[in-house]
Design a protein around this motif. Structure first.
Motif, PDB file in Angstrom:
ATOM      1  N   GLN A   2       0.826  -1.205   0.000  1.00 52.25           N
ATOM      2  CA  GLN A   2       0.000   0.000   0.000  1.00 52.25           C
ATOM      3  C   GLN A   2       0.855   1.247   0.000  1.00 52.25           C
ATOM      4  OE1 GLN A   2      -2.641  -0.364   3.392  1.00 52.25           O
ATOM      5  NE2 GLN A   2      -4.244  -1.210   2.106  1.00 52.25           N
ATOM      6  N   LEU A   3       0.368   2.273  -0.702  1.00 51.27           N
ATOM      7  CA  LEU A   3       0.968   3.599  -0.670  1.00 51.27           C
ATOM      8  C   LEU A   3      -0.066   4.564  -0.126  1.00 51.27           C
ATOM      9  CD1 LEU A   3       2.732   3.728  -4.171  1.00 51.27           C
ATOM     10  CD2 LEU A   3       3.711   3.042  -1.971  1.00 51.27           C
ATOM     11  N   GLN A   4       0.327   5.344   0.848  1.00 53.26           N
ATOM     12  CA  GLN A   4      -0.581   6.289   1.487  1.00 53.26           C
ATOM     13  C   GLN A   4      -0.037   7.700   1.312  1.00 53.26           C
ATOM     14  OE1 GLN A   4      -3.545   5.481   3.162  1.00 53.26           O
ATOM     15  NE2 GLN A   4      -3.907   7.686   3.262  1.00 53.26           N
ATOM     16  N   SER A  24       3.966   0.639   2.571  1.00 56.79           N
ATOM     17  CA  SER A  24       3.931  -0.447   3.541  1.00 56.79           C
ATOM     18  C   SER A  24       3.663  -1.764   2.823  1.00 56.79           C
ATOM     19  CB  SER A  24       2.841  -0.189   4.591  1.00 56.79           C
ATOM     20  OG  SER A  24       1.574  -0.096   3.984  1.00 56.79           O
ATOM     21  N   GLY A  25       4.080  -2.838   3.465  1.00 60.35           N
ATOM     22  CA  GLY A  25       3.828  -4.152   2.900  1.00 60.35           C
ATOM     23  C   GLY A  25       4.914  -4.639   1.981  1.00 60.35           C
ATOM     24  N   GLY A  26       6.009  -3.910   1.920  1.00 65.18           N
ATOM     25  CA  GLY A  26       7.109  -4.343   1.065  1.00 65.18           C
ATOM     26  C   GLY A  26       8.315  -3.462   1.265  1.00 65.18           C
ATOM     27  N   THR A  27       9.387  -3.793   0.603  1.00 71.04           N
ATOM     28  CA  THR A  27      10.610  -2.994   0.667  1.00 71.04           C
ATOM     29  C   THR A  27      10.783  -2.279  -0.658  1.00 71.04           C
ATOM     30  OG1 THR A  27      11.635  -4.567   2.180  1.00 71.04           O
ATOM     31  CG2 THR A  27      13.077  -3.016   1.056  1.00 71.04           C
ATOM     32  N   PHE A  28      10.842  -0.968  -0.602  1.00 71.16           N
ATOM     33  CA  PHE A  28      10.828  -0.173  -1.809  1.00 71.16           C
ATOM     34  C   PHE A  28      12.148   0.504  -2.099  1.00 71.16           C
ATOM     35  CE2 PHE A  28       6.396  -0.357  -3.012  1.00 71.16           C
ATOM     36  CZ  PHE A  28       5.799  -0.826  -1.853  1.00 71.16           C
ATOM     37  N   SER A  29      13.186   0.133  -1.367  1.00 76.77           N
ATOM     38  CA  SER A  29      14.448   0.850  -1.521  1.00 76.77           C
ATOM     39  C   SER A  29      14.992   0.767  -2.942  1.00 76.77           C
ATOM     40  CB  SER A  29      15.478   0.327  -0.522  1.00 76.77           C
ATOM     41  OG  SER A  29      15.690  -1.060  -0.723  1.00 76.77           O
ATOM     42  N   ARG A  30      14.699  -0.333  -3.634  1.00 74.90           N
ATOM     43  CA  ARG A  30      15.206  -0.473  -5.001  1.00 74.90           C
ATOM     44  C   ARG A  30      14.200   0.005  -6.056  1.00 74.90           C
ATOM     45  NH1 ARG A  30      19.761  -3.372  -5.851  1.00 74.90           N
ATOM     46  NH2 ARG A  30      20.687  -4.425  -4.069  1.00 74.90           N
ATOM     47  N   ASN A  76      10.608   4.034   4.278  1.00 75.72           N
ATOM     48  CA  ASN A  76       9.799   3.710   3.090  1.00 75.72           C
ATOM     49  C   ASN A  76       8.875   4.858   2.713  1.00 75.72           C
ATOM     50  OD1 ASN A  76      10.759   1.218   2.326  1.00 75.72           O
ATOM     51  ND2 ASN A  76       9.117   0.044   3.264  1.00 75.72           N
ATOM     52  N   THR A  77       9.418   6.059   2.731  1.00 74.70           N
ATOM     53  CA  THR A  77       8.609   7.250   2.481  1.00 74.70           C
ATOM     54  C   THR A  77       9.268   8.129   1.424  1.00 74.70           C
ATOM     55  OG1 THR A  77       7.793   7.232   4.754  1.00 74.70           O
ATOM     56  CG2 THR A  77       7.538   9.279   3.530  1.00 74.70           C
ATOM     57  N   VAL A  78       8.449   8.655   0.539  1.00 73.86           N
ATOM     58  CA  VAL A  78       8.919   9.612  -0.455  1.00 73.86           C
ATOM     59  C   VAL A  78       8.188  10.927  -0.236  1.00 73.86           C
ATOM     60  CG1 VAL A  78       7.230   8.908  -2.202  1.00 73.86           C
ATOM     61  CG2 VAL A  78       9.370   9.981  -2.904  1.00 73.86           C
ATOM     62  N   PHE A  79       8.890  12.022  -0.478  1.00 79.42           N
ATOM     63  CA  PHE A  79       8.349  13.354  -0.251  1.00 79.42           C
ATOM     64  C   PHE A  79       8.370  14.166  -1.546  1.00 79.42           C
ATOM     65  CE2 PHE A  79       8.407  12.746   4.258  1.00 79.42           C
ATOM     66  CZ  PHE A  79       9.544  11.984   4.517  1.00 79.42           C
ATOM     67  N   LEU A  80       7.473  15.112  -1.629  1.00 84.68           N
ATOM     68  CA  LEU A  80       7.500  16.076  -2.723  1.00 84.68           C
ATOM     69  C   LEU A  80       7.353  17.457  -2.114  1.00 84.68           C
ATOM     70  CD1 LEU A  80       7.651  16.367  -5.832  1.00 84.68           C
ATOM     71  CD2 LEU A  80       5.155  16.581  -5.803  1.00 84.68           C
ATOM     72  N   GLN A  81       8.457  18.190  -2.070  1.00 85.31           N
ATOM     73  CA  GLN A  81       8.432  19.564  -1.599  1.00 85.31           C
ATOM     74  C   GLN A  81       8.060  20.462  -2.772  1.00 85.31           C
ATOM     75  OE1 GLN A  81       8.940  20.889   1.542  1.00 85.31           O
ATOM     76  NE2 GLN A  81       8.350  22.850   0.616  1.00 85.31           N
ATOM     77  N   TYR A 112       4.605   1.794 -13.401  1.00 90.99           N
ATOM     78  CA  TYR A 112       4.486   1.732 -11.954  1.00 90.99           C
ATOM     79  C   TYR A 112       3.405   0.758 -11.533  1.00 90.99           C
ATOM     80  CZ  TYR A 112       7.640   5.602 -12.239  1.00 90.99           C
ATOM     81  OH  TYR A 112       8.740   6.369 -12.520  1.00 90.99           O
ATOM     82  N   ASN A 113       3.795  -0.162 -10.640  1.00 91.42           N
ATOM     83  CA  ASN A 113       2.895  -1.227 -10.230  1.00 91.42           C
ATOM     84  C   ASN A 113       1.940  -0.798  -9.117  1.00 91.42           C
ATOM     85  OD1 ASN A 113       4.941  -2.370 -11.736  1.00 91.42           O
ATOM     86  ND2 ASN A 113       5.001  -4.254 -10.566  1.00 91.42           N
ATOM     87  N   TYR A 114       2.397   0.140  -8.285  1.00 89.78           N
ATOM     88  CA  TYR A 114       1.650   0.480  -7.074  1.00 89.78           C
ATOM     89  C   TYR A 114       1.341   1.971  -7.071  1.00 89.78           C
ATOM     90  CZ  TYR A 114       3.827  -3.953  -5.886  1.00 89.78           C
ATOM     91  OH  TYR A 114       4.254  -5.260  -5.908  1.00 89.78           O
ATOM     92  N   TRP A 115       0.113   2.272  -6.639  1.00 89.00           N
ATOM     93  CA  TRP A 115      -0.358   3.654  -6.632  1.00 89.00           C
ATOM     94  C   TRP A 115      -1.028   3.984  -5.311  1.00 89.00           C
ATOM     95  CZ3 TRP A 115       0.268   7.106 -10.697  1.00 89.00           C
ATOM     96  CH2 TRP A 115       0.807   6.568 -11.872  1.00 89.00           C
ATOM     97  N   GLY A 116      -0.797   5.213  -4.855  1.00 93.08           N
ATOM     98  CA  GLY A 116      -1.509   5.715  -3.698  1.00 93.08           C
ATOM     99  C   GLY A 116      -2.874   6.234  -4.086  1.00 93.08           C
ATOM    100  N   GLN A 117      -3.643   6.662  -3.091  1.00 96.73           N
ATOM    101  CA  GLN A 117      -5.028   7.054  -3.328  1.00 96.73           C
ATOM    102  C   GLN A 117      -5.173   8.482  -3.824  1.00 96.73           C
ATOM    103  OE1 GLN A 117      -3.485   7.404  -0.588  1.00 96.73           O
ATOM    104  NE2 GLN A 117      -4.341   9.122   0.559  1.00 96.73           N
ATOM    105  N   GLY A 118      -4.114   9.266  -3.773  1.00 95.78           N
ATOM    106  CA  GLY A 118      -4.178  10.641  -4.235  1.00 95.78           C
ATOM    107  C   GLY A 118      -4.455  11.615  -3.108  1.00 95.78           C
ATOM    108  N   THR A 119      -3.898  12.800  -3.246  1.00 96.62           N
ATOM    109  CA  THR A 119      -4.134  13.876  -2.291  1.00 96.62           C
ATOM    110  C   THR A 119      -4.344  15.167  -3.073  1.00 96.62           C
ATOM    111  OG1 THR A 119      -3.289  14.988  -0.298  1.00 96.62           O
ATOM    112  CG2 THR A 119      -1.652  14.337  -1.940  1.00 96.62           C
ATOM    113  N   GLN A 120      -5.369  15.906  -2.712  1.00 88.02           N
ATOM    114  CA  GLN A 120      -5.760  17.096  -3.458  1.00 88.02           C
ATOM    115  C   GLN A 120      -4.879  18.289  -3.097  1.00 88.02           C
ATOM    116  OE1 GLN A 120      -8.446  17.650  -5.827  1.00 88.02           O
ATOM    117  NE2 GLN A 120      -7.328  19.575  -6.083  1.00 88.02           N
TER     118      GLN A 120
END
Length: 125
Positions: A2-4, A24-30, A76-81, A112-120
């Motif tokens: 999951q991506l939140q 969450s639910g996996g390792t995304f470092s690669r 396991n977090t990515v940011f967009l400033q 991309y295999n996995y997608w988050g739900q989106g944020t406005q």
């Protein structure tokens, strides 16, 4: 897996926001971790990506110099400033994760295999 995504909101033009995407639910470092956005009546478009291998970053021309993508692999977090926001940045922002299949397709959503739900994100002029 999951991506939140979180951190969206209403901001005035010229302001800043910081989006977060927790995996969450996996390792995304690669994995490549990316942000896309979709404005009303428009197609989804690529915003930014940080490669899992090497950490190189790539941006859409429309956000280059204003947005910065970063990641914390330990969390396991990515940011967009997002700085110097414009009204045309108004959209739903989605985070995405996927294996690296090379530069030619790195800006394409189908990679991309996995997608988050989106944020406005709404930028008022």
């Amino acid at each position: 897996v999951q991506l939140q995504a979180s951190g969206g909101g209403l901001v005035q033009a010229g302001g800043s926001l910081r989006l977060s995407c927790a995996a969450s639910g996996g390792t995304f470092s690669r994995y490549n971790m990316a942000w896309f956005r979709q404005a009303p009546g428009k197609e989804r478009e690529f915003v930014a990506v940080r490669r899992g291998s090497g950490g190189h970053t790539y941006y859409a021309d429309s956000v280059k110099g204003r947005f910065t993508i970063s990641r914390d692999n330990a969390k396991n977090t990515v940011f967009l400033q997002m700085d110097s926001l414009k009204s045309e940045d108004t959209a739903i922002y989605y985070c995405a994760a996927g294996p690296d299949r090379g530069l030619p397709t790195i800006r394409l959503g189908y990679q991309y295999n996995y997608w988050g739900q989106g944020t406005q994100v709404t930028v008022s002029s």
